[in-house]
Design a protein around this motif. Sequence first.
Motif, PDB file in Angstrom:
ATOM      1  N   ASN A   4      44.853  34.426 -10.624  1.00  0.00           N
ATOM      2  CA  ASN A   4      45.501  33.175 -10.250  1.00  0.00           C
ATOM      3  C   ASN A   4      46.840  33.458  -9.577  1.00  0.00           C
ATOM      4  O   ASN A   4      47.536  34.413  -9.930  1.00  0.00           O
ATOM      5  N   LYS A  31      35.914  34.834  -4.918  1.00  0.00           N
ATOM      6  CA  LYS A  31      36.883  34.676  -5.997  1.00  0.00           C
ATOM      7  C   LYS A  31      36.644  35.620  -7.165  1.00  0.00           C
ATOM      8  O   LYS A  31      37.414  35.615  -8.126  1.00  0.00           O
ATOM      9  N   ALA A  77      41.088  33.561 -11.565  1.00  0.00           N
ATOM     10  CA  ALA A  77      40.551  32.368 -10.911  1.00  0.00           C
ATOM     11  C   ALA A  77      39.076  32.223 -11.271  1.00  0.00           C
ATOM     12  O   ALA A  77      38.365  33.221 -11.434  1.00  0.00           O
ATOM     13  N   TYR A 133      49.891  33.576 -11.916  1.00  0.00           N
ATOM     14  CA  TYR A 133      49.750  34.432 -13.095  1.00  0.00           C
ATOM     15  C   TYR A 133      50.499  35.736 -12.884  1.00  0.00           C
ATOM     16  O   TYR A 133      50.280  36.441 -11.895  1.00  0.00           O
ATOM     17  N   SER A 187      52.856  30.235  -5.615  1.00  0.00           N
ATOM     18  CA  SER A 187      53.097  30.986  -6.828  1.00  0.00           C
ATOM     19  C   SER A 187      54.517  30.719  -7.311  1.00  0.00           C
ATOM     20  O   SER A 187      55.429  30.588  -6.512  1.00  0.00           O
TER      21      SER A 187
END
Length: 227
Positions: A171, A166, A159, A174, A50
Motif C-alpha cells: 500500500n 497488484k 494492496a 504503508y 502516500s
Amino acid sequence: LRRRSQLLAVHPTPTKMSKLLLALALTPAAAFVGPAAASKATSLASEPESRYDFKEGFCLDLPGALEPMGQWDPAGFTADASPNDIRRFREAETQHGRVAMLAVLGFLVAESYHPLFEDVTGPAIDHLTQVRKEYPAFFEIGALAIGGLEVNRALVGWAFPDTREKAGVLNEDYYPGDVGFDPLGLKPTDPEELKIMQTKELQHGRLAMLAAAGMIVQELQTGSTLF
C-alpha cells in the motif's frame, strides 16, 4: 402506424425506459458532487498519495545506513529495483530481524530455564520437537497465532491483489514494518528520533540474524547447548 406511434409515445420502449431511469438515478447523486471534489477523486484513484516521504536516494533514503559501511549493497540488489521492491526488501529485513532477535533471546533463556515447559531440556534446536511430542496442541495453537499475525500484516501492508499487477504490491501509505503495534507507546513522534530508533532496530536485527545463524550451526555441529 399512427396508432403505434401514439402507443410508443405513451409507453416508451424498454431501452428508452432504462436510459430514463439511469439518468434519473444519476442526477441527484451528481448534484452532491462539485467539480473540484470529482477532480480530486479522479486524481486519488489514478495516483495514490502516500503520507510518507519516500525519496529517490539510496534505498529511498530509508533508515539503516551507518558509517563506516554507509550505502552498503555489494550485491546490487537495489540497483535496478523499483520503489515497491525496495520497500518489500526493507519489510522482509525488518520482520526477519525481529524474529531473529526473539530467537536469540529464546536460545539464551530456554537453554538455561524454559519458562513454559520445565521438562524440555537440551539444545534449543530440539525444543520444538520435544514440545510437539509432549504438548502437540501447543504447536497448533502457536501456528494459528503466527498465521493470524501474518494475515493481519498482509491486510495492513499489502494492496488487495484483485489484479495480477497488484500481486506483491505494498500500500502507498504503508511504512515497511509498521503494522501499528506499539502497546507501550515507544514510537517517537519526532521524525528524526523515529529514524534513529528505526536504525537501531535494523542494526540489532541484522546482528541477531547473524547470531541466530551461528547458534543454529553450532548446535547442529556439536549436538549440545551453547554454554
